[in-house]
Design a protein around this motif. Structure first.
Motif, PDB file in Angstrom:
ATOM      1  N   GLU B  12      84.643 -66.100  27.605  1.00  0.00           N
ATOM      2  CA  GLU B  12      85.560 -64.743  27.287  1.00  0.00           C
ATOM      3  C   GLU B  12      85.206 -64.137  26.099  1.00  0.00           C
ATOM      4  O   GLU B  12      84.985 -63.012  25.697  1.00  0.00           O
ATOM      5  N   SER B  13      85.267 -65.164  25.165  1.00  0.00           N
ATOM      6  CA  SER B  13      85.059 -64.832  23.890  1.00  0.00           C
ATOM      7  C   SER B  13      83.546 -64.338  23.604  1.00  0.00           C
ATOM      8  O   SER B  13      83.408 -63.441  22.713  1.00  0.00           O
ATOM      9  N   ARG B  14      82.617 -64.874  24.250  1.00  0.00           N
ATOM     10  CA  ARG B  14      81.232 -64.553  24.055  1.00  0.00           C
ATOM     11  C   ARG B  14      80.955 -63.055  24.813  1.00  0.00           C
ATOM     12  O   ARG B  14      80.363 -62.226  24.181  1.00  0.00           O
ATOM     13  N   LEU B  15      81.922 -62.788  25.863  1.00  0.00           N
ATOM     14  CA  LEU B  15      81.728 -61.516  26.579  1.00  0.00           C
ATOM     15  C   LEU B  15      82.182 -60.543  25.675  1.00  0.00           C
ATOM     16  O   LEU B  15      81.835 -59.604  25.406  1.00  0.00           O
ATOM     17  N   LEU B  16      83.336 -60.741  25.182  1.00  0.00           N
ATOM     18  CA  LEU B  16      84.017 -59.761  24.144  1.00  0.00           C
ATOM     19  C   LEU B  16      83.040 -59.490  22.890  1.00  0.00           C
ATOM     20  O   LEU B  16      82.608 -58.384  22.501  1.00  0.00           O
ATOM     21  N   VAL B  20      81.147 -55.852  22.131  1.00  0.00           N
ATOM     22  CA  VAL B  20      81.332 -55.378  20.835  1.00  0.00           C
ATOM     23  C   VAL B  20      80.019 -55.123  20.193  1.00  0.00           C
ATOM     24  O   VAL B  20      79.863 -54.018  19.553  1.00  0.00           O
ATOM     25  N   GLU B  21      79.461 -56.038  20.296  1.00  0.00           N
ATOM     26  CA  GLU B  21      77.951 -55.830  19.753  1.00  0.00           C
ATOM     27  C   GLU B  21      77.325 -54.567  20.197  1.00  0.00           C
ATOM     28  O   GLU B  21      76.703 -53.789  19.702  1.00  0.00           O
ATOM     29  N   LEU B  22      77.162 -54.497  21.716  1.00  0.00           N
ATOM     30  CA  LEU B  22      76.770 -53.391  22.455  1.00  0.00           C
ATOM     31  C   LEU B  22      77.443 -52.078  21.846  1.00  0.00           C
ATOM     32  O   LEU B  22      76.689 -50.960  21.751  1.00  0.00           O
ATOM     33  N   VAL B  40      70.153 -57.814  28.700  1.00  0.00           N
ATOM     34  CA  VAL B  40      69.645 -58.888  29.582  1.00  0.00           C
ATOM     35  C   VAL B  40      69.831 -60.241  29.026  1.00  0.00           C
ATOM     36  O   VAL B  40      70.183 -61.183  29.556  1.00  0.00           O
ATOM     37  N   GLU B  41      69.925 -60.322  27.461  1.00  0.00           N
ATOM     38  CA  GLU B  41      70.104 -61.680  27.085  1.00  0.00           C
ATOM     39  C   GLU B  41      71.332 -62.271  27.033  1.00  0.00           C
ATOM     40  O   GLU B  41      71.670 -63.252  27.114  1.00  0.00           O
ATOM     41  N   HIS B  42      72.427 -61.326  27.022  1.00  0.00           N
ATOM     42  CA  HIS B  42      73.694 -61.772  27.011  1.00  0.00           C
ATOM     43  C   HIS B  42      74.019 -62.118  28.387  1.00  0.00           C
ATOM     44  O   HIS B  42      74.514 -63.062  28.597  1.00  0.00           O
ATOM     45  N   ASP B  48      74.956 -68.112  32.897  1.00  0.00           N
ATOM     46  CA  ASP B  48      74.144 -69.235  33.300  1.00  0.00           C
ATOM     47  C   ASP B  48      72.861 -69.231  34.092  1.00  0.00           C
ATOM     48  O   ASP B  48      72.787 -69.641  34.829  1.00  0.00           O
ATOM     49  N   ALA B  49      72.391 -67.624  33.900  1.00  0.00           N
ATOM     50  CA  ALA B  49      71.238 -67.233  34.668  1.00  0.00           C
ATOM     51  C   ALA B  49      69.944 -67.809  33.976  1.00  0.00           C
ATOM     52  O   ALA B  49      69.993 -68.174  32.849  1.00  0.00           O
ATOM     53  N   THR B  50      68.954 -67.836  34.690  1.00  0.00           N
ATOM     54  CA  THR B  50      67.593 -68.444  34.235  1.00  0.00           C
ATOM     55  C   THR B  50      66.938 -67.093  33.467  1.00  0.00           C
ATOM     56  O   THR B  50      66.480 -67.203  32.471  1.00  0.00           O
ATOM     57  N   VAL B  51      66.924 -66.047  34.356  1.00  0.00           N
ATOM     58  CA  VAL B  51      66.234 -65.000  33.894  1.00  0.00           C
ATOM     59  C   VAL B  51      67.182 -63.730  34.156  1.00  0.00           C
ATOM     60  O   VAL B  51      67.642 -63.809  35.074  1.00  0.00           O
TER      61      VAL B  51
END
Lengths: 233, 253
Positions: B12-16, B20-22, B40-42, B48-51
């Motif tokens: 959740e904190s990473r998503l936030l 915010v970064e975007l 796409v990097e986010h 937990d996707a590969t690509v």
């Protein structure tokens, strides 16, 4: 949509010279789309442009006025390398291009759609469509217009590169899914110290000489199975 | 690229942080392709996707890849083939998400795409539409090594990122003017081509693979606070020498 493509391709096939090709493609475009005229201008020097074809006197006038004044949608598309689409000229032009707006006030021009002709960093020119009444294009009409932009770009790259050999050969360079062709263009230009246009020309020339598809040659270069130095003149 | 799945609060904190970064990058003169790459990097990190990859409508009835989290040729081909078939293609044409828990069961459905994806070690795929009113302007695609579908909660994250990408491309003003969608899409597609050309220049000059070339180019652009597409154009036109872009920054020494 498929019919429109066939009409454009037929215009390509029936033509004898490159200029004839452009004239036919543009006339086909004007016939297929709800536009009244169109023109093609190309870069002929660092700050120079030349109108290769204009379908009527109004289309020619639109070009000339803008390049004389140094402002207007086509000039902007040409200079900034992005589409400048103005469905209602009377709304937009007075604010954005006041001198141009005054110069064409007496002409029956409702909308102008200017598309740059380019392949990545390779800038070629612009294609400009005008209609006498205001209005944007439908999704299908837009698709036709963009295909015409692609075809004209390919023809002009062929013309500039001196390698025009029919619609099929040209579509390969610019159609989707050809990222490796662009990567290989960069590798060849870096290896040989030439321009991007010339690098693309060498790639096509090499592929033609070897009787291989362009994107296969490009993949070999990107995968380091073929050295770009092999493409020396 | 795939790591261990982040815990819920951590995610959740990473998503936030990602949102915010975007949002921060969506200032006046922002770099569309760079924003889409960050996105796409986010996706890869958060889910937990590969690509992950993002394909945009070319408005001629086709799809083109504009951002992908791994620049390997094999990954690129996975997106290229979807110009004519695959989950992205189906998603773009239906406007609905296409979720595939087990790709090995879909070989008949996608005879070119599925074997290629399976050969690349991918077992499942999620494609969500980027929608603007009734129009689908592109799709966001996630590939994973594991079979199975994402949870509803994770799917919501993907949809949020896809919506953010849509806003990123169109900006607020675009939503009011239909023709601006075309201006933005066509410009983004050509920027992508310029970046591919510049990657080729750097790959040859610095003896790098395409992924390294991309990171070098982007590192240089970010370090100078410049737009990726502008730097790429200068590299291709010879206005910016590849040695300059390739030379390590003082802070890296």
């Amino acid at each position: 949509m498929i019919e429109a493509r066939a009409t454009v391709i037929a215009a390509l096939r029936d033509s004898n010279s490159e200029l004839d090709v452009l004239a036919r493609v543009i006339r086909a475009c004007v016939g297929l789309l709800p536009v009244d005229g169109a023109s093609i201008s190309v870069l002929s020097g660092p700050q120079e442009r030349e109108t290769l074809y204009a379908s009527d006197v109004i289309a020619m006038k639109i070009e000339n006025v803008q390049f004389d004044l140094g402002e207007g949608p086509c000039f902007e598309a040409f200079a900034t390398r992005r589409p400048v689409l103005v469905p209602d000229l009377s709304q937009a032009s007075v604010l954005a291009w006041p001198v141009f707006a005054a110069a064409i006030a007496a002409l029956p021009i409702g909308a102008i759609f200017a598309f740059p002709l380019q392949a990545g960093a390779i800038g070629i020119g612009a294609i400009d469509l005008y209609r006498s009444r205001p209005g944007w294009l439908s999704a299908d009409e837009l698709a036709v217009a963009l295909e015409v932009v692609d075809v004209v770009t390919a023809v002009l790259l062929g013309v500039l590169l001196g390698e025009f050999d029919g619609a099929d050969g040209l579509r390969g360079v610019l159609s989707p899914g050809r990222e490796q062709v662009h990567q290989a263009t960069g590798m060849v230009l870096a290896a040989l110290g030439i321009s991007a246009e010339e690098a693309l020309s060498r790639l096509r020339g090499y592929a033609f000489a070897m009787g291989r598809p362009l994107d296969e040659v490009a993949k070999d270069i990107v995968n380091r199975e073929l050295s770009p130095l092999e493409l020396r003149a | 690229m795939s790591g261990s799945a982040p815990s819920r609060t951590e995610r959740e904190s990473r998503l936030l942080h990602a949102l915010v970064e975007l949002a921060d990058t969506l200032v006046d003169d922002y770099d569309v392709v760079d924003v889409l790459h960050r996105l796409v990097e986010h996706c890869v990190q958060l889910l937990d996707a590969t690509v992950a990859g993002l394909m945009l409508s070319d408005q001629r009835g086709g799809l083109r890849v504009v951002a992908y989290s791994s620049a390997q040729t094999r990954t690129l081909e996975l997106f290229q083939v979807q110009a004519s078939e695959g989950p992205c293609y189906d998603c773009a044409h239906s406007g609905e998400a296409v979720l595939v828990a087990d790709l090995s069961k879909e070989v008949q459905r996608w005879p070119r795409f599925a074997p290629l994806a399976l050969a690349g070690g991918f077992a499942s795929v999620h494609a969500v539409p980027m929608r603007l009113r009734r129009e689908t302007i592109g799709t966001l695609n996630l590939f994973r090594h594991e079979t199975g579908l994402l949870s509803d909660e994770d799917l919501l994250v993907v949809r949020t990122l896809a919506d953010t990408a849509t806003i990123g491309i169109l900006q607020e003003r675009a939503i009011r003017r239909g023709e601006v969608v075309t201006e933005q899409l066509q410009m983004a597609l050509n920027s992508r081509v310029v970046i591919e050309q510049a990657k080729g220049v750097l790959a040859f000059a610095g003896n790098l693979d395409m992924e390294q070339a991309f990171h070098t180019l982007r590192g240089y652009a970010r370090n100078g606070g410049r737009r990726l597409a502008d730097v790429a154009r200068e590299v291709v036109l010879g206005e910016l020498r590849p040695e300059v872009v390739l030379s390590p920054r003082p802070t890296d020494l």
